[in-house]
Design an enzyme around this catalytic site. Structure first.
Site, PDB file in Angstrom:
ATOM      1  N   GLU A 269       0.821  -1.173   0.107  1.00  0.00           N
ATOM      2  CA  GLU A 269      -0.112  -0.038  -0.021  1.00  0.00           C
ATOM      3  C   GLU A 269       0.876   1.202   0.010  1.00  0.00           C
ATOM      4  O   GLU A 269       1.660   1.536   0.931  1.00  0.00           O
ATOM      5  CB  GLU A 269      -0.857   0.072   1.396  1.00  0.00           C
ATOM      6  N   ARG A 454       4.368 -13.228   9.294  1.00  0.00           N
ATOM      7  CA  ARG A 454       5.015 -12.147   9.078  1.00  0.00           C
ATOM      8  C   ARG A 454       6.386 -12.046   9.949  1.00  0.00           C
ATOM      9  O   ARG A 454       6.666 -12.875  10.696  1.00  0.00           O
ATOM     10  CB  ARG A 454       4.085 -10.764   9.699  1.00  0.00           C
ATOM     11  N   LYS A 464       2.723   2.098  10.660  1.00  0.00           N
ATOM     12  CA  LYS A 464       2.763   3.293   9.974  1.00  0.00           C
ATOM     13  C   LYS A 464       2.108   4.454  10.887  1.00  0.00           C
ATOM     14  O   LYS A 464       2.740   5.262  10.951  1.00  0.00           O
ATOM     15  CB  LYS A 464       2.060   3.328   8.497  1.00  0.00           C
TER      16      LYS A 464
END
Length: 739
Positions: A269, A454, A464
């Site tokens: 993204e 992950r 973020k």
């Protein structure tokens, strides 16, 4: 507020740290109390920086505030003088919550009153080296020195770790002598991976995993995975893959278009900067394709114009290319877990009419959405396909006011690009059913989605939102602050892309989430830089040395760029009767390096220097040495050799430590006041007047060097033609305290 800032700065906090502390009401209130209690004990005397640091760290970590005055007293009266003692004290109080604790037991547990002399350190290390004498002689510098350090720290629990480490290094050097060519040869490395592969269990989507242990080289990881994944065109052999009457025809067409080529994609993204977790995804997607002579597409998941900026698009591509991958660019244009719709049975014709009105901007944002009529794997119903966003897109402006979601576009873009293996992290497993459903509902080629765990690191945050908070509160400068673990930050700090790729390969691929310690990544960095970073000499805290009898023909010295392989080049540095050494390389007594009674060698110069006179300033601090020199060939070999500079360049050096004090700063159990309260006040040290030899004068941004005996450094973008700025990438050796 100004008064409070001054109070906090009086104990050694920077102005920025003081202001940041004030934002946390509970922390600042407790710290004020501790300072007031400390001043009550000291009277008119000031709180020195060491005690101030301990007070601050105590306040940030103390769970039982009833013990505040108790610990403050121990710190101010210098019964607790180190971080090690403070940690032991906090652990004791946590495990013994009784109101009337046993002070004698407490003090014994915390090492109160224990003084470890240099002689005790020297004797203890000598015993440990004698214990491992035979193995040291056999393996020499290939011996695991961490064993010596571990035993020394156990034997000398309350000693200063840096002093112990220096003693170990010095005694090993004295015992074995300088490294030979054979010592510098690397042992062939073999790596151990734990890979979890999908094994059929129950229909349709349940899986169990099997742990497979494999010894291999990092670059072979992708080749291993190919044996477990389906072959191109054999999607139907994957457990849970939905086969329709037209599946085989579509797969045949897919093979005709791709020629049986493996195709993957990396779809970030564009609403932030890539971090170390993305590096694993990049390595897996690009690496798997490359290992099988395939292709990987970089595709942007630009589904939300409110959060996307052009700078993120540019930075993402730049970081992927920096890691060394070749990319083909495509683009992908989210709603998941939404409540059931009362309009589920609305006729198709009516839905199409409303969708057209959505496209024309006839509804307000959030007023209507287009949803897919299906039940997902986790029981959630009807994920959103399109929603309204009137925020202009950073590329297409206000051309569109409807934007598709991840659930709608991801599988379709994979289909259009003929992706064979759609590799994504474990949280997307619940979306697999919508992935298959939509492709089959539209009767288009359906790829296979595979999930893996992950990668996370301790002592950092990669969210973020949290990084933005760190930037907004001026705790870090920007997304590329070298204390972060974004890829731009790692590049700025000097981490080579090869080291990051090697780290990802060693971590391997598992279904479970992987959490690693930063020191494992740093070890990969050292391996690469040891082979690629040319050597230079630098002095961070200079001490002037005047050589009273230097021969007139000694004007310059040739220094190898790589002492282990002099064929890789060399450089020349000035050598005059005025040189500078590290302040820490001289002591007036009891030392393995330079003292009034003990000479020391100058690296690469061919001279041994002996102290003739110690010059001090008005405060009694050593400010200059006068020494005599003798050729190395004419005197007994000294116990140590030190780096030096002559006619040097002045530069700025930035030393970095962990940004957070706790291993898991986002865990409320570890850090109840939140990650912003866990900042290490000493995560950066700026040395503005360091000295470096002139060989680095023409260095460019991101050029890397090993400053001998100091560490690995990289040129920072803040450098100017007048003054270079260096970031310490990693220390020369791993700090045992960080393992």
């Amino acid at each position: 507020m100004a008064d409070a800032v001054s109070i906090f700065m009086s104990i050694g906090l920077s102005e920025q740290k003081a202001k940041e502390t004030l934002k946390n009401e509970a922390l600042s209130s407790t710290l004020k109390k501790a300072i007031e209690q400390a001043q009550g004990l000291l009277g008119s005397a000031c709180i020195d920086k060491t005690a101030g640091t301990l007070l601050y760290n105590m306040v940030t970590r103390l769970k039982d505030l009833n013990r505040l005055s108790f610990l403050t007293e121990y710190i101010i009266t210098r019964k607790i003088t180190s971080e090690l003692q403070l940690s032991a004290a906090l652990d004791f109080l946590k495990s013994d919550p009784q109101e009337n604790l046993d002070r004698l037991e407490f003090e014994a547990t915390c090492g109160v009153g224990v003084v470890v002399t240099p002689e005790q350190i020297e004797d203890a290390v000598e015993l440990i080296i004698r214990k491992h004498k035979d193995q040291l002689l056999a393996e020499r510098y290939h011996f695991n020195m961490g064993i010596l350090m571990g035993e020394a720290r156990t034997a000398l629990k309350w000693a200063d770790g840096k002093i112990v480490k220096n003693e170990v290094d010095m005694q090993v050097l004295h015992f074995l002598g300088p490294k030979t060519e054979a010592d510098l040869e690397k042992k062939p490395k073999v790596y151990f991976y734990c890979l979890r592969f999908f094994v059929p269990h129950t229909y349709p989507f349940s899986t169990e995993t099997v742990l497979v242990r494999i010894w291999c080289k990092p670059w072979e990881l992708g080749l291993l995975m190919v044996n477990k994944f389906h072959k191109p065109g054999e999607n139907y052999k994957t457990e849970g893959y939905v086969v329709t009457p037209n599946t085989m025809t579509l797969l045949k067409k897919h093979l005709e278009e791709t020629g049986g080529q493996v195709r993957t994609r990396f779809p970030p993204e564009p609403n932030g900067i890539l971090h170390i977790g993305h590096a694993k995804a990049i390595n897996f997607n690009f690496g798997f394709a490359k290992a099988n002579n395939g292709i990987c597409f970089l595709r942007y998941d630009d589904t939300n114009p409110e959060k996307e900026e052009e700078k993120y698009f540019t930075a993402i591509r730049e970081m992927v290319e920096w890691l060394g991958d070749y990319i083909n660019r495509g683009e992908e244009l989210k709603g998941h877990n939404v409540p059931p719709s009362p309009w589920r049975e609305r006729p198709v014709e009516e839905s199409l009419l409303l969708f057209d009105r959505m496209r024309k901007g006839m509804f307000a944002e959030g007023e209507v959405t287009l949803r897919m009529k299906m039940v997902m794997e986790d029981g959630k119903m009807d994920p959103v396909a399109y929603r309204i966003k009137y925020t202009p897109h950073h590329r297409t402006g206000d051309t569109w006011c409807i934007y598709p979601t991840y659930d709608y576009t991801h599988c379709l873009c994979d289909s259009i690009e003929n992706i064979t293996h759609s590799l994504c992290t474990k949280e997307f497993q619940s979306r697999r059913s919508s992935y298959f459903w939509l492709c089959n509902a539209l009767d288009v080629y359906c790829p296979v989605q595979w999930e893996y765990g992950r990668l996370n690191l301790t002592y950092t945050v990669v969210s973020k939102r949290k990084i933005i908070k760190l930037v907004e509160t001026a705790i870090v400068r920007d997304w590329d602050d070298p204390r972060l673990f974004t890829l731009t930050a790692l590049r700025r700090r000097g981490f080579p892309p090869q080291a990051i790729n090697n780290f990802c390969a060693r971590v391997g691929v598992t279904v479970a989430q992987t959490t690693m310690e930063p020191h494992l990544l740093e070890a990969c960095v050292r391996e690469v830089l040891n082979d690629t970073a040319p050597r230079a000499m630098a002095v961070l805290e200079p001490l002037k040395v005047t050589i009273t009898n230097l021969p007139t023909n000694a004007q310059e010295v040739r220094v190898p760029d790589f002492p282990a392989n002099e064929a890789k080049g060399s450089h020349v540095v000035p050598f005059s009767n005025t040189i500078f050494i590290e302040q820490s390389d001289f002591r007036e007594k009891g030392y393995k390096r330079l003292t009034p009674d003990q000479p020391v060698g100058l690296r690469h110069a061919g001279y041994v220097i002996s102290v003739q006179r110690v010059i001090k300033d008005g405060c009694g601090n050593v400010c200059e040495l006068e020494v005599s020199c003798a050729s190395s060939d004419s005197v007994e070999k000294p116990k140590a050799f030190i780096q030096w500079v002559s006619d040097p360049l002045q530069c700025e050096v930035r030393l970095y430590e962990r940004l957070f004090l706790h291993k898991n700063p986002e865990d409320p159990a570890e850090v109840p006041a939140g990650f912003l309260s866990d900042i290490n006040p000493y995560s950066i040290t700026m040395i503005e007047s360091a000295l470096v030899d002139r060989s680095v004068g023409k260095a460019k941004v991101f050029d890397k060097f090993q400053f001998e005996r100091v560490g690995y450094f990289s040129v920072d973008p803040d450098s100017t033609s007048e003054k270079l700025v260096f970031n310490r990438t990693v220390t020369l050796k791993e700090d045992p305290g960080k393992i």
